[in-house]
Design a protein around this motif. Structure first.
Motif, short mmCIF file in Angstrom:
data_model
loop_
_atom_site.label_atom_id
_atom_site.label_comp_id
_atom_site.label_asym_id
_atom_site.label_seq_id
_atom_site.Cartn_x
_atom_site.Cartn_y
_atom_site.Cartn_z
N UNK A 2 0.83 -1.21 0.00
CA UNK A 2 0.00 0.00 0.00
C UNK A 2 0.87 1.26 0.00
N UNK A 3 0.40 2.28 -0.69
CA UNK A 3 1.11 3.55 -0.72
C UNK A 3 0.83 4.31 0.56
N UNK A 4 1.88 4.78 1.24
CA UNK A 4 1.67 5.58 2.46
C UNK A 4 0.86 6.83 2.13
N UNK A 5 0.00 7.27 3.05
CA UNK A 5 -0.84 8.45 2.79
C UNK A 5 -0.02 9.69 2.42
N UNK A 6 1.18 9.80 2.96
CA UNK A 6 1.99 10.99 2.68
C UNK A 6 2.45 11.04 1.23
N UNK A 7 2.35 9.93 0.52
CA UNK A 7 2.83 9.90 -0.86
C UNK A 7 1.71 10.04 -1.89
N UNK A 8 0.56 10.47 -1.45
CA UNK A 8 -0.52 10.70 -2.39
C UNK A 8 -0.19 11.92 -3.23
N UNK A 9 -0.65 11.90 -4.45
CA UNK A 9 -0.33 12.96 -5.41
C UNK A 9 -0.77 14.34 -4.92
N UNK A 10 -1.93 14.42 -4.25
CA UNK A 10 -2.41 15.72 -3.77
C UNK A 10 -1.55 16.25 -2.62
N UNK A 11 -1.02 15.37 -1.78
CA UNK A 11 -0.13 15.81 -0.70
C UNK A 11 1.18 16.35 -1.26
N UNK A 12 1.72 15.67 -2.27
CA UNK A 12 2.95 16.14 -2.89
C UNK A 12 2.70 17.47 -3.61
N UNK A 55 14.69 22.41 -8.35
CA UNK A 55 14.79 23.71 -7.67
C UNK A 55 16.13 24.39 -7.93
N UNK A 56 16.64 24.25 -9.15
CA UNK A 56 17.92 24.87 -9.53
C UNK A 56 19.03 24.59 -8.52
N UNK A 57 19.01 23.40 -7.92
CA UNK A 57 20.06 23.01 -6.99
C UNK A 57 19.89 23.54 -5.58
N UNK A 58 18.86 24.34 -5.35
CA UNK A 58 18.64 24.92 -4.02
C UNK A 58 17.97 23.90 -3.10
N UNK A 59 18.27 23.97 -1.79
CA UNK A 59 17.63 23.06 -0.84
C UNK A 59 16.11 23.23 -0.83
N UNK A 60 15.43 22.16 -0.47
CA UNK A 60 13.96 22.17 -0.38
C UNK A 60 13.54 22.45 1.05
N UNK A 61 12.35 23.03 1.23
CA UNK A 61 11.82 23.17 2.59
C UNK A 61 11.74 21.78 3.25
N UNK A 62 11.84 21.77 4.56
CA UNK A 62 11.96 20.52 5.30
C UNK A 62 10.80 19.55 5.04
N UNK A 63 9.55 20.05 4.99
CA UNK A 63 8.43 19.13 4.79
C UNK A 63 8.45 18.51 3.40
N UNK A 64 8.81 19.28 2.38
CA UNK A 64 8.91 18.75 1.02
C UNK A 64 10.09 17.79 0.92
N UNK A 65 11.21 18.16 1.52
CA UNK A 65 12.38 17.28 1.50
C UNK A 65 12.05 15.94 2.15
N UNK A 66 11.29 15.98 3.24
CA UNK A 66 10.88 14.74 3.91
C UNK A 66 9.99 13.88 3.02
N UNK A 67 9.05 14.52 2.33
CA UNK A 67 8.18 13.78 1.41
C UNK A 67 8.99 13.14 0.28
N UNK A 68 9.93 13.89 -0.27
CA UNK A 68 10.76 13.37 -1.37
C UNK A 68 11.60 12.20 -0.87
N UNK A 69 12.15 12.31 0.33
CA UNK A 69 12.95 11.22 0.90
C UNK A 69 12.07 9.97 1.06
N UNK A 70 10.88 10.17 1.58
CA UNK A 70 9.95 9.04 1.76
C UNK A 70 9.54 8.44 0.42
#
Length: 191
Positions: A2-12, A55-70
């Protein structure tokens, strides 16, 4: 799997909007999967190339970075799944076929960009992979003027399955075969 809820397309999409990054979630997932399938499985390998694309090599905000890591960890787990649990992050089946087809085209285009970054020597890949890459490039040019009927839906499902299996094939060649070759070489050195 199952896909974790945090990885739903609308959350991203929400996290991308909050970070003011004008990419569609399918583009982010496609690029990430392409980079991973090209051999950049570890976070330190895929992270910077993805940041360059997003993001042109720039760091992502923490919540987005966490979603991408997940999302990356979920992708690797699914690609390694013997039951082929890997799936593309696309709009739900309730969406119009034209919307899903456009998303598949965007995902495929981003996948090709990601894999080209991670695997600059694609022209030296196996004949199967080179053929798949050529076919995927053609899918990005698909006609988005479709009707909502069973025949078009069936054709879409076949395209979707082809793209999914193509990603798995690339992962197999650039990750699994590389790991097997490395392990064989290490065992040969020890003897």
């Amino acid at each position: 799997m199952a896909t974790p809820p945090s990885l739903r397309i609308d959350n991203l999409q929400s996290a991308l909007d909050n970070a003011e990054i004008g990419q569609h979630p399918v583009e982010v997932h496609g690029a990430l999967v392409g980079i991973i399938c090209g051999g950049a499985v570890k976070s330190q390998d895929w992270h910077q190339p993805l940041l360059e694309l997003m993001n042109d090599g720039q760091p992502l905000p923490q919540d987005l970075a966490g979603l991408i890591q997940e999302l990356a960890q979920d992708t690797v787990n699914r690609l390694q799944d013997a039951e082929f649990g890997f799936a593309l992050l696309l709009p739900e089946e309730e969406e119009a076929l034209a919307t899903r087809l456009e998303a598949l085209s965007l995902w495929t285009q981003s996948f090709l960009t990601g894999i080209a970054i991670a695997q600059p020597g694609l022209n030296q890949a196996s004949e199967d992979v080179r053929e798949v890459i050529k076919d995927l490039a053609e899918i990005t040019q698909v006609d988005l003027n479709v009707t909502e009927d069973d025949e078009c839906e069936q054709a879409f499902q076949e395209l979707l399955e082809f793209v999914r299996m193509s990603a798995i094939l690339c992962y197999s060649e650039f990750v699994l075969h590389q790991q097997t070759d490395t392990e064989s070489q290490e065992q040969g050195i020890l003897h």
